[in-house]
Design a protein around this motif. Structure first.
Motif, PDB file in Angstrom:
ATOM      1  N   GLU A 193      15.749   2.382  -4.353  1.00 39.06           N
ATOM      2  CA  GLU A 193      14.612   2.731  -3.495  1.00 39.06           C
ATOM      3  C   GLU A 193      13.889   1.466  -3.036  1.00 39.06           C
ATOM      4  OE1 GLU A 193      10.605   5.545  -3.451  1.00 39.06           O
ATOM      5  OE2 GLU A 193      11.792   5.415  -5.290  1.00 39.06           O
ATOM      6  N   TRP A 194      13.662   0.502  -3.967  1.00 43.20           N
ATOM      7  CA  TRP A 194      13.031  -0.763  -3.588  1.00 43.20           C
ATOM      8  C   TRP A 194      13.903  -1.515  -2.593  1.00 43.20           C
ATOM      9  CZ3 TRP A 194       9.474  -3.750  -2.213  1.00 43.20           C
ATOM     10  CH2 TRP A 194       9.671  -5.135  -2.109  1.00 43.20           C
ATOM     11  N   GLN A 195      15.196  -1.570  -2.839  1.00 43.51           N
ATOM     12  CA  GLN A 195      16.093  -2.297  -1.949  1.00 43.51           C
ATOM     13  C   GLN A 195      16.050  -1.718  -0.539  1.00 43.51           C
ATOM     14  OE1 GLN A 195      19.805  -2.153  -4.114  1.00 43.51           O
ATOM     15  NE2 GLN A 195      19.055  -3.580  -5.672  1.00 43.51           N
ATOM     16  N   THR A 196      15.948  -0.394  -0.426  1.00 44.10           N
ATOM     17  CA  THR A 196      15.848   0.254   0.885  1.00 44.10           C
ATOM     18  C   THR A 196      14.520  -0.070   1.550  1.00 44.10           C
ATOM     19  OG1 THR A 196      17.312   2.037   0.187  1.00 44.10           O
ATOM     20  CG2 THR A 196      15.871   2.488   2.060  1.00 44.10           C
ATOM     21  N   VAL A 197      13.432   0.048   0.795  1.00 39.97           N
ATOM     22  CA  VAL A 197      12.095  -0.257   1.327  1.00 39.97           C
ATOM     23  C   VAL A 197      12.031  -1.702   1.813  1.00 39.97           C
ATOM     24  CG1 VAL A 197       9.683  -0.644   0.631  1.00 39.97           C
ATOM     25  CG2 VAL A 197      10.828   1.486   0.021  1.00 39.97           C
ATOM     26  N   LYS A 198      12.537  -2.628   1.006  1.00 38.15           N
ATOM     27  CA  LYS A 198      12.496  -4.054   1.362  1.00 38.15           C
ATOM     28  C   LYS A 198      13.308  -4.298   2.634  1.00 38.15           C
ATOM     29  CE  LYS A 198      13.077  -8.655  -0.659  1.00 38.15           C
ATOM     30  NZ  LYS A 198      13.836  -9.357   0.353  1.00 38.15           N
ATOM     31  N   TRP A 242      10.707  -6.179 -14.199  1.00 35.25           N
ATOM     32  CA  TRP A 242      11.039  -6.813 -12.919  1.00 35.25           C
ATOM     33  C   TRP A 242      12.514  -6.625 -12.585  1.00 35.25           C
ATOM     34  CZ3 TRP A 242       8.315  -7.622  -8.968  1.00 35.25           C
ATOM     35  CH2 TRP A 242       6.975  -8.021  -9.062  1.00 35.25           C
ATOM     36  N   LYS A 243      13.372  -6.715 -13.595  1.00 35.64           N
ATOM     37  CA  LYS A 243      14.805  -6.512 -13.334  1.00 35.64           C
ATOM     38  C   LYS A 243      15.057  -5.090 -12.846  1.00 35.64           C
ATOM     39  CE  LYS A 243      19.487  -6.874 -15.159  1.00 35.64           C
ATOM     40  NZ  LYS A 243      19.945  -6.304 -13.934  1.00 35.64           N
ATOM     41  N   ALA A 244      14.452  -4.102 -13.531  1.00 37.82           N
ATOM     42  CA  ALA A 244      14.638  -2.705 -13.131  1.00 37.82           C
ATOM     43  C   ALA A 244      14.087  -2.474 -11.720  1.00 37.82           C
ATOM     44  CB  ALA A 244      13.946  -1.779 -14.137  1.00 37.82           C
ATOM     45  N   PHE A 245      12.951  -3.088 -11.414  1.00 37.39           N
ATOM     46  CA  PHE A 245      12.353  -2.960 -10.088  1.00 37.39           C
ATOM     47  C   PHE A 245      13.285  -3.531  -9.020  1.00 37.39           C
ATOM     48  CE2 PHE A 245       9.868  -4.843  -6.648  1.00 37.39           C
ATOM     49  CZ  PHE A 245       9.106  -3.769  -6.222  1.00 37.39           C
ATOM     50  N   GLN A 246      13.760  -4.752  -9.231  1.00 35.42           N
ATOM     51  CA  GLN A 246      14.631  -5.415  -8.254  1.00 35.42           C
ATOM     52  C   GLN A 246      15.945  -4.655  -8.059  1.00 35.42           C
ATOM     53  OE1 GLN A 246      13.933  -8.024  -6.323  1.00 35.42           O
ATOM     54  NE2 GLN A 246      11.912  -8.321  -7.206  1.00 35.42           N
ATOM     55  N   ASP A 247      16.437  -4.010  -9.128  1.00 32.05           N
ATOM     56  CA  ASP A 247      17.708  -3.279  -9.061  1.00 32.05           C
ATOM     57  C   ASP A 247      17.557  -1.858  -8.515  1.00 32.05           C
ATOM     58  OD1 ASP A 247      18.926  -5.509 -10.146  1.00 32.05           O
ATOM     59  OD2 ASP A 247      19.088  -4.674 -12.176  1.00 32.05           O
ATOM     60  N   ARG A 285       0.827  -1.215   0.000  1.00 38.47           N
ATOM     61  CA  ARG A 285       0.000   0.000   0.000  1.00 38.47           C
ATOM     62  C   ARG A 285       0.860   1.263   0.000  1.00 38.47           C
ATOM     63  NH1 ARG A 285      -1.909  -0.247   4.743  1.00 38.47           N
ATOM     64  NH2 ARG A 285      -3.647  -1.624   4.290  1.00 38.47           N
ATOM     65  N   ASP A 286       1.881   1.286   0.828  1.00 41.52           N
ATOM     66  CA  ASP A 286       2.654   2.508   1.032  1.00 41.52           C
ATOM     67  C   ASP A 286       3.817   2.696   0.061  1.00 41.52           C
ATOM     68  OD1 ASP A 286       0.912   2.903   3.124  1.00 41.52           O
ATOM     69  OD2 ASP A 286       2.377   2.421   4.694  1.00 41.52           O
ATOM     70  N   TYR A 287       4.349   1.613  -0.485  1.00 45.13           N
ATOM     71  CA  TYR A 287       5.568   1.720  -1.287  1.00 45.13           C
ATOM     72  C   TYR A 287       5.553   0.944  -2.600  1.00 45.13           C
ATOM     73  CZ  TYR A 287       7.320   3.408   3.188  1.00 45.13           C
ATOM     74  OH  TYR A 287       7.481   4.097   4.349  1.00 45.13           O
ATOM     75  N   THR A 288       5.282  -0.344  -2.540  1.00 46.21           N
ATOM     76  CA  THR A 288       5.483  -1.224  -3.690  1.00 46.21           C
ATOM     77  C   THR A 288       4.647  -0.805  -4.886  1.00 46.21           C
ATOM     78  OG1 THR A 288       5.928  -3.028  -2.148  1.00 46.21           O
ATOM     79  CG2 THR A 288       5.564  -3.629  -4.441  1.00 46.21           C
ATOM     80  N   ASP A 289       3.377  -0.494  -4.672  1.00 49.57           N
ATOM     81  CA  ASP A 289       2.523  -0.122  -5.803  1.00 49.57           C
ATOM     82  C   ASP A 289       3.068   1.116  -6.519  1.00 49.57           C
ATOM     83  OD1 ASP A 289       0.055  -0.595  -7.345  1.00 49.57           O
ATOM     84  OD2 ASP A 289      -0.548   1.347  -6.521  1.00 49.57           O
TER      85      ASP A 289
END
Length: 143
Positions: free
Chosen positions: A109-114, A101-106, A55-59
């Motif tokens: 910002e995603w890595q910090t959120v996760k 998906w590759k761009a998302f995983q790399d 809800r807060d980040y991934t979407d």
């Protein structure tokens, strides 16, 4: 662990139709629009944290990387109610899905959120991913 599956049964795009065989070929080679059903099996007690992260980040990060989410669900009944999160993404093609998906995983910002959301332990035990195409009699989602 992520398990990938594919289902191909043809696509209806309104107007002129390709044959089921042509559509299957497109989906198998990756050039047709595809939908991705993802089922997350949450660590016991972590479903609420997983839903909050989406809800807060991934979407928002999905949008950043060209990934169109159609809907998110939680189950109504046990035994899966307390541990299962489902959603569907729309991708222009299998190639686009792979690249997005590759761009998302790399994405840093995603890595910090996760990492921050998993400071007290991981949230997900397993992810099932299934790529889908619409049946020849089905209309695209109105989203």
């Amino acid at each position: 662990m992520i398990r990938y599956h594919s289902l191909t049964v043809g696509v209806s795009t309104g107007g002129s139709r390709k044959s089921e065989r042509e559509e299957k070929g497109d989906a198998m080679t990756g050039s047709a629009k595809v939908y991705e059903l993802r089922i997350y099996h949450a660590v016991p007690g972590k479903l609420d944290s997983l839903v909050t992260r989406f809800r807060d980040y991934t979407d928002k990060l999905f949008v950043k990387h060209g990934m169109k989410s159609l809907a998110y669900w939680t189950a109504l009944d046990e035994p899966v109610k307390s541990s299962t999160f489902l959603y569907i993404l729309e991708h222009p093609s299998r190639e686009a899905a792979t690249a997005n998906w590759k761009a998302f995983q790399d994405d840093p910002e995603w890595q910090t959120v996760k990492a921050k959301s998993e400071e007290n332990g991981k949230l997900v035990e397993k992810i099932d991913s299934t790529f889908l195409t619409l049946a020849d009699f089905s209309q695209p989602p109105p989203i």
